[in-house]
Design a protein around this motif. Structure first.
Motif, PDB file in Angstrom:
ATOM      1  N   VAL A 201     -13.625  -2.651   4.142  1.00  0.00           N
ATOM      2  CA  VAL A 201     -14.308  -2.501   5.427  1.00  0.00           C
ATOM      3  C   VAL A 201     -13.928  -1.199   6.119  1.00  0.00           C
ATOM      4  CG1 VAL A 201     -14.584  -4.965   5.808  1.00  0.00           C
ATOM      5  CG2 VAL A 201     -12.487  -3.832   6.572  1.00  0.00           C
ATOM      6  N   GLY A 202     -12.993  -0.458   5.505  1.00  0.00           N
ATOM      7  CA  GLY A 202     -12.529   0.768   6.130  1.00  0.00           C
ATOM      8  C   GLY A 202     -11.430   0.476   7.140  1.00  0.00           C
ATOM      9  N   CYS A 203     -10.616   1.478   7.393  1.00  0.00           N
ATOM     10  CA  CYS A 203      -9.523   1.323   8.357  1.00  0.00           C
ATOM     11  C   CYS A 203      -9.303   2.673   9.022  1.00  0.00           C
ATOM     12  CB  CYS A 203      -8.254   0.854   7.649  1.00  0.00           C
ATOM     13  SG  CYS A 203      -6.864   0.583   8.776  1.00  0.00           S
ATOM     14  N   LYS A 204      -9.118   2.659  10.333  1.00  0.00           N
ATOM     15  CA  LYS A 204      -8.930   3.909  11.072  1.00  0.00           C
ATOM     16  C   LYS A 204      -7.619   4.591  10.705  1.00  0.00           C
ATOM     17  CE  LYS A 204     -11.677   2.393  15.050  1.00  0.00           C
ATOM     18  NZ  LYS A 204     -11.675   2.088  16.497  1.00  0.00           N
ATOM     19  N   LYS A 205      -6.649   3.804  10.276  1.00  0.00           N
ATOM     20  CA  LYS A 205      -5.345   4.373   9.950  1.00  0.00           C
ATOM     21  C   LYS A 205      -5.360   4.915   8.524  1.00  0.00           C
ATOM     22  CE  LYS A 205      -1.849   2.220  12.477  1.00  0.00           C
ATOM     23  NZ  LYS A 205      -0.780   1.205  12.544  1.00  0.00           N
TER      24      LYS A 205
ATOM     25  N   SER B   7      -0.549  -7.800  -2.354  1.00  0.00           N
ATOM     26  CA  SER B   7      -0.356  -6.360  -2.473  1.00  0.00           C
ATOM     27  C   SER B   7       0.407  -5.786  -1.292  1.00  0.00           C
ATOM     28  CB  SER B   7      -1.711  -5.656  -2.580  1.00  0.00           C
ATOM     29  OG  SER B   7      -1.559  -4.266  -2.701  1.00  0.00           O
ATOM     30  N   ARG B   8       1.269  -4.811  -1.575  1.00  0.00           N
ATOM     31  CA  ARG B   8       1.912  -4.069  -0.489  1.00  0.00           C
ATOM     32  C   ARG B   8       0.975  -2.984   0.041  1.00  0.00           C
ATOM     33  NH1 ARG B   8       8.140  -1.503  -0.193  1.00  0.00           N
ATOM     34  NH2 ARG B   8       8.396  -2.078   2.007  1.00  0.00           N
ATOM     35  N   GLN B   9      -0.053  -2.675  -0.696  1.00  0.00           N
ATOM     36  CA  GLN B   9      -1.045  -1.689  -0.286  1.00  0.00           C
ATOM     37  C   GLN B   9      -2.034  -2.341   0.684  1.00  0.00           C
ATOM     38  OE1 GLN B   9      -2.679   1.030   0.699  1.00  0.00           O
ATOM     39  NE2 GLN B   9      -2.133   2.077  -1.217  1.00  0.00           N
ATOM     40  N   CYS B  10      -2.657  -1.538   1.517  1.00  0.00           N
ATOM     41  CA  CYS B  10      -3.728  -2.025   2.392  1.00  0.00           C
ATOM     42  C   CYS B  10      -4.997  -2.211   1.566  1.00  0.00           C
ATOM     43  CB  CYS B  10      -3.977  -1.035   3.522  1.00  0.00           C
ATOM     44  SG  CYS B  10      -5.408  -1.461   4.549  1.00  0.00           S
ATOM     45  N   LEU B  11      -5.604  -3.367   1.641  1.00  0.00           N
ATOM     46  CA  LEU B  11      -6.823  -3.644   0.889  1.00  0.00           C
ATOM     47  C   LEU B  11      -8.083  -3.429   1.724  1.00  0.00           C
ATOM     48  CD1 LEU B  11      -5.789  -6.828  -1.136  1.00  0.00           C
ATOM     49  CD2 LEU B  11      -5.619  -4.415  -1.788  1.00  0.00           C
ATOM     50  N   PHE B  12      -7.909  -2.880   2.938  1.00  0.00           N
ATOM     51  CA  PHE B  12      -9.072  -2.675   3.808  1.00  0.00           C
ATOM     52  C   PHE B  12      -9.562  -1.228   3.810  1.00  0.00           C
ATOM     53  CE2 PHE B  12      -6.716  -6.303   5.576  1.00  0.00           C
ATOM     54  CZ  PHE B  12      -7.668  -7.279   5.333  1.00  0.00           C
ATOM     55  N   HIS B  13      -8.725  -0.294   3.326  1.00  0.00           N
ATOM     56  CA  HIS B  13      -9.171   1.093   3.211  1.00  0.00           C
ATOM     57  C   HIS B  13     -10.464   1.179   2.406  1.00  0.00           C
ATOM     58  CE1 HIS B  13      -5.762   2.929   5.095  1.00  0.00           C
ATOM     59  NE2 HIS B  13      -4.892   2.556   4.182  1.00  0.00           N
TER      60      HIS B  13
ATOM     61  N   ALA C  65     -17.248   0.237   2.952  1.00  0.00           N
ATOM     62  CA  ALA C  65     -16.686   1.592   2.982  1.00  0.00           C
ATOM     63  C   ALA C  65     -17.281   2.471   1.887  1.00  0.00           C
ATOM     64  CB  ALA C  65     -15.164   1.526   2.837  1.00  0.00           C
ATOM     65  N   GLY C  66     -18.253   1.930   1.131  1.00  0.00           N
ATOM     66  CA  GLY C  66     -18.932   2.712   0.101  1.00  0.00           C
ATOM     67  C   GLY C  66     -18.145   2.875  -1.179  1.00  0.00           C
ATOM     68  N   LYS C  67     -17.211   1.975  -1.457  1.00  0.00           N
ATOM     69  CA  LYS C  67     -16.360   2.092  -2.643  1.00  0.00           C
ATOM     70  C   LYS C  67     -16.781   1.093  -3.716  1.00  0.00           C
ATOM     71  CE  LYS C  67     -13.845   5.132  -0.482  1.00  0.00           C
ATOM     72  NZ  LYS C  67     -13.886   6.557  -0.847  1.00  0.00           N
ATOM     73  N   GLU C  68     -16.878   1.599  -4.955  1.00  0.00           N
ATOM     74  CA  GLU C  68     -17.245   0.742  -6.077  1.00  0.00           C
ATOM     75  C   GLU C  68     -16.029   0.278  -6.880  1.00  0.00           C
ATOM     76  OE1 GLU C  68     -21.697   2.155  -7.309  1.00  0.00           O
ATOM     77  OE2 GLU C  68     -20.031   3.349  -8.105  1.00  0.00           O
ATOM     78  N   TYR C  69     -14.887   0.888  -6.627  1.00  0.00           N
ATOM     79  CA  TYR C  69     -13.643   0.496  -7.311  1.00  0.00           C
ATOM     80  C   TYR C  69     -12.569   0.236  -6.246  1.00  0.00           C
ATOM     81  CZ  TYR C  69     -16.026   2.225 -11.461  1.00  0.00           C
ATOM     82  OH  TYR C  69     -16.929   2.416 -12.473  1.00  0.00           O
ATOM     83  N   PRO C  70     -12.742  -0.808  -5.463  1.00  0.00           N
ATOM     84  CA  PRO C  70     -11.899  -1.000  -4.271  1.00  0.00           C
ATOM     85  C   PRO C  70     -10.453  -1.376  -4.563  1.00  0.00           C
ATOM     86  CG  PRO C  70     -13.345  -2.882  -4.599  1.00  0.00           C
ATOM     87  CD  PRO C  70     -13.787  -1.850  -5.576  1.00  0.00           C
ATOM     88  N   LEU C  71     -10.135  -1.728  -5.806  1.00  0.00           N
ATOM     89  CA  LEU C  71      -8.767  -2.144  -6.137  1.00  0.00           C
ATOM     90  C   LEU C  71      -8.063  -1.145  -7.041  1.00  0.00           C
ATOM     91  CD1 LEU C  71      -9.489  -5.918  -6.911  1.00  0.00           C
ATOM     92  CD2 LEU C  71      -8.789  -4.921  -4.729  1.00  0.00           C
TER      93      LEU C  71
ATOM     94  N   GLU D 150      -4.619  -8.650  11.088  1.00  0.00           N
ATOM     95  CA  GLU D 150      -5.124  -9.943  10.618  1.00  0.00           C
ATOM     96  C   GLU D 150      -6.618  -9.839  10.307  1.00  0.00           C
ATOM     97  OE1 GLU D 150      -4.658 -13.011  13.513  1.00  0.00           O
ATOM     98  OE2 GLU D 150      -4.918 -11.669  15.223  1.00  0.00           O
ATOM     99  N   LYS D 151      -6.932  -8.834   9.494  1.00  0.00           N
ATOM    100  CA  LYS D 151      -8.322  -8.625   9.110  1.00  0.00           C
ATOM    101  C   LYS D 151      -8.709  -9.516   7.938  1.00  0.00           C
ATOM    102  CE  LYS D 151      -8.505  -3.744  10.466  1.00  0.00           C
ATOM    103  NZ  LYS D 151      -8.682  -2.356   9.985  1.00  0.00           N
ATOM    104  N   SER D 152     -10.000  -9.554   7.670  1.00  0.00           N
ATOM    105  CA  SER D 152     -10.502 -10.218   6.474  1.00  0.00           C
ATOM    106  C   SER D 152     -11.717  -9.442   5.971  1.00  0.00           C
ATOM    107  CB  SER D 152     -10.879 -11.678   6.752  1.00  0.00           C
ATOM    108  OG  SER D 152     -11.912 -11.736   7.714  1.00  0.00           O
ATOM    109  N   ALA D 153     -11.970  -9.564   4.699  1.00  0.00           N
ATOM    110  CA  ALA D 153     -13.099  -8.879   4.080  1.00  0.00           C
ATOM    111  C   ALA D 153     -13.430  -9.616   2.799  1.00  0.00           C
ATOM    112  CB  ALA D 153     -12.753  -7.413   3.797  1.00  0.00           C
ATOM    113  N   SER D 154     -14.413  -9.121   2.083  1.00  0.00           N
ATOM    114  CA  SER D 154     -14.720  -9.694   0.775  1.00  0.00           C
ATOM    115  C   SER D 154     -15.263  -8.598  -0.125  1.00  0.00           C
ATOM    116  CB  SER D 154     -15.722 -10.843   0.880  1.00  0.00           C
ATOM    117  OG  SER D 154     -16.966 -10.369   1.374  1.00  0.00           O
TER     118      SER D 154
END
Length: 747
Positions: free
Chosen positions: A630-634, A621-627, A209-215, A646-650
């Motif tokens: 890998v990005g998320c449409k929502k 986390s209660r937050q979404c970690l996919f925004h 998703a082009g993020k360098e600070y994903p957390l 039930e996504k996964s990423a790294s």
């Protein structure tokens, strides 16, 4: 607004505490240089603490001491020494995480008010009941809760005289507090020991998703939510920031004080929060409070956002004008720092000077007059003065017997003996009595509390029976593992199963050998569903990582075991679980090492467990970690996300270490190490200590899914427990990349 609302400020050092008092805080929380969860703060000495309490009380401000870390066995004696000193201060409360410390305080120090730390991550009614039984008068509710959830828990707590405290300003954590192990597992700096190195704020290799600070989350600010918090019944508004400076503390506290005064006096909220942007911030969000968990909560800048805010606020202006605005900000910051420095100079934490005058004649009582800047009083001897040629009341005799008057709070400025005839004597033990009487009167006529010795606990001896193997599964397809002789099989319940509760009730009723395994976080309807399942199934035994379910099991008379995420590290925590809640066993924390584990003793008729193989959870986390990955449409999360995603990423840090992000149906998003935890050494290191060794076969948290023969894995661990010399090597070969670094390092 008629009810009292407490404004609770952080104090990482003496100047910050003074700044909070000057800004009008109703209470401050601060830590000593030991036993507190902000080791990076300057913190206080014990003498500092006494002087801070005195200063704060002069300004109608309370002081709460943070003792909010998990405690190791070898720290129990020094901890008790501290408590014996603390109970004779005027501290207004202590903030606690460790169950053993809760136990010691509630059983032996009833005059110390107990507050449950944010590290306990309180988010359901059962947890409030659990903490109430441990003597907590207030709880800090989880930062992830919405106003609606806060209101429900606050009103419930008030029924049991438990007050609620909510963080309203400062840093958000990406993970649930007390359940974050990323700093511990990768770097050996445990957040549960106040040493978090904040890897969530680190820079990572750019994600898909082009993020360098994903957390990295924005900061929390409920500045415009005050009315809703008051309506919810919240007692204390807590500001985060014990590693922030005095200018930050003064600015934030004074802003909130003005907001409270405006609403109290005029029934209106201030609409200007610009002062909050002039001190450290990562921009602000109130999304958790609003119950709208969205991608706008993240920010790419983990550092100070003040200059960026100036640019954003002045968009459209010329570069010269923006530079002038930045210079204005620098000037304002300098002026603010100068103003705060001038204010805190006026707040004196010096010792109270004592002017002592002795008077008396032969055949009369000795009179001792004590003057302080605030008061004057007289103490007299019981014996009459007599002449003596060998020993008399002189400066040397007083220095020896009255040195206790030179302490953290007071110092002898002068002793006048002009009105005392020379060569007079009373028994020197009476001088000691007079000194103690002076201390008693200076302490508000309160007797010193007699020191408590570390209570003796009844311990079980080494086990003679061989340890069992316990296996965790999360799929109905693995229930056949129950057929393996000699093992216990636990079934992992999801964080959210309010819609699937009936399915799980049927599962456990149909498979009586399965032992329910409850997660750490159960909020709102999910806690109610878990409680419903417990009542309907009425299992013979459960394992729970949530103290709310633990309390309900205790009420229902169900045999329960404290799970590994309750992070038990000392014998008094075990005694607490058994004596207070009729717990039958507990997992020992995976954060501690061989020596620290061996020091822990089990109560009689109490089983100890240890997890020797599991995915290495770093945070939940209660937050979404996919925004950010890998990005998320929502744009925002909803109930369907929790139930169905039930996504996964790294993500990969700049050292090249990969971390797995995994979301199972019904679970919160979790982050795992790329290595599973495997500790085969413990079997030989702690003979006779554990009733069972535990392995997790849920296949969660693996970066690449690998097919495994679970029956072969189980057989391998049984061989290990049986003492097969080749079992450890075979398991390491079979299970691939693993680590036991936490076991090697400990806390």
């Amino acid at each position: 607004m008629n009810k009292k609302i407490e404004l609770l400020a952080p104090g990482g050092d003496l100047d910050s505490i003074k700044a909070a008092i000057a800004a009008g805080a109703d209470a401050v929380y601060c830590g000593l240089d030991s036993f507190n969860a902000r080791k990076r703060a300057v913190n206080l000495s014990f003498d500092d603490l006494n002087r801070v309490i005195k200063l704060a009380h002069q300004h109608n401000c309370e002081v709460f001491l943070t003792l909010n870390i998990i405690i190791l066995e070898n720290e129990l004696k020094p901890l008790l020494t501290l408590l014996n000193k603390l109970v004779n201060t005027a501290v207004d409360g202590v903030i606690v995480q460790d169950l053993g410390l809760f136990y010691l305080l509630s059983e032996h120090f009833p005059t110390l008010d107990i507050h449950a730390s944010t590290q306990v991550t309180t988010h359901n009614e059962g947890q409030i009941l659990f903490l109430n039984k441990l003597g907590a008068s207030r709880v800090n509710l989880s930062r992830e809760l919405s106003i609606k959830e806060i209101k429900s828990l606050t009103q419930f707590g008030l029924e049991y005289n438990v007050l609620s405290e909510v963080f309203v300003h400062g840093s958000y954590c990406i993970g649930f507090s007390g359940l974050c192990y990323i700093s511990s597992a990768h770097g050996g700096n445990s957040g549960n020991r106040g040493r978090c190195s904040q890897p969530c704020r680190d820079k990572y290799v750019p994600t898909a998703a082009g993020k360098e600070y994903p957390l990295n989350l924005k900061d929390n600010s409920a500045f415009f939510d005050l009315e809703a918090l008051i309506d919810a019944g919240v007692y204390s508004l807590k500001i985060e920031g014990r590693i922030k400076g005095s200018s930050y503390v003064h600015t934030v506290v004074s802003s909130w004080k003005k907001q409270l005064q405006s609403f109290s006096g005029q029934g209106k909220l201030l609409t200007d929060n610009s002062a909050l942007y002039k001190v450290f911030n990562r921009d602000f969000s109130n999304a958790y409070l609003k119950g709208t968990i969205n991608k706008l909560m993240f920010i790419d800048n983990p550092r100070d956002n003040t200059l960026k805010h100036v640019e954003q606020s002045n968009a459209g202006l010329s570069e010269l004008q923006i530079q002038q605005a930045k210079q204005d900000l620098y000037d304002q910051k300098t002026a603010m720092a100068t103003e705060v420095a001038d204010k805190i100079k006026l707040l004196d934490t010096d010792k109270t000077p004592l002017t002592i005058t002795l008077s008396g004649q032969p055949g009369e009582l000795l009179y001792v007059s004590v003057s302080t800047p605030e008061s004057i009083f007289m103490v007299r001897s019981k014996s009459k003065l007599i002449h003596t040629e060998n020993a008399s009341i002189n400066q040397s005799a007083l220095d020896k017997r009255w040195k206790g008057l030179n302490n953290a709070l007071t110092c002898i400025e002068s002793i006048c003996m002009r009105c005392l005839d020379e060569g007079l004597f009373i028994p020197f033990k009476e001088l000691t009595v007079i000194k103690n009487t002076i201390l008693f009167l200076l302490n508000g006529s309160k007797d010193a509390v007699t020191p408590v010795e570390l209570p003796a606990l009844s311990y079980a001896g080494p086990l003679t029976a061989k340890a069992k193997l316990a296996v965790l599964i999360s799929s109905e397809q693995d229930i056949s593992l129950c057929c393996v002789d000699g093992i216990d099989v636990y079934y992992k319940l999801p964080d959210s199963f309010r819609k699937g509760c009936a399915k799980y009730v049927e599962l456990f009723l149909k498979n009586k050998g399965l032992i329910p395994w409850f997660p750490s976080v159960l909020i709102g309807a999910d806690y109610e569903a878990a409680a419903q399942l417990l009542k309907q199934v009425s299992p013979e035994k459960i394992v729970t990582n949530n103290t709310g379910i633990a309390y309900l099991a205790y009420q229902l008379g169900i045999d329960w075991t404290a799970g590994p995420y309750l992070n038990t590290t000392n014998s008094f925590s075990l005694a607490c679980l058994k004596q207070k809640f009729n717990c039958s066993g507990a997992f020992i924390s995976n954060e501690i090492n061989k020596k620290q584990i061996k020091a822990v003793s089990s109560p009689e008729n109490f089983q100890l467990y240890y997890s020797i193989y599991h995915p290495l959870l770093l945070l939940s986390s209660r937050q979404c970690l996919f925004h950010q990955t890998v990005g998320c449409k929502k744009a925002a999360m909803d109930a369907k996300c929790l139930d169905k995603c039930e996504k996964s990423a790294s993500i990969i840090n700049l050292k090249g270490t990969s971390f797995a992000i995994n979301k199972q149906k019904g679970d919160y998003a979790n982050m795992y190490s790329n290595e599973h935890f495997l500790n085969t050494d413990i079997v030989n290191d702690a003979p006779g200590q554990f009733s069972a060794f535990f392995i997790d076969l849920t296949d969660i948290g693996i970066t690449e899914q690998r097919e495994k023969d679970k029956t072969s894995i189980i057989r391998g661990f049984i061989d290990l427990i049986d003492g097969s010399p080749d079992a450890a090597g075979q398991l390491h070969n079979m299970l691939g990349q693993t680590t036991n670094s936490q076991y090697q390092k400990g806390l």
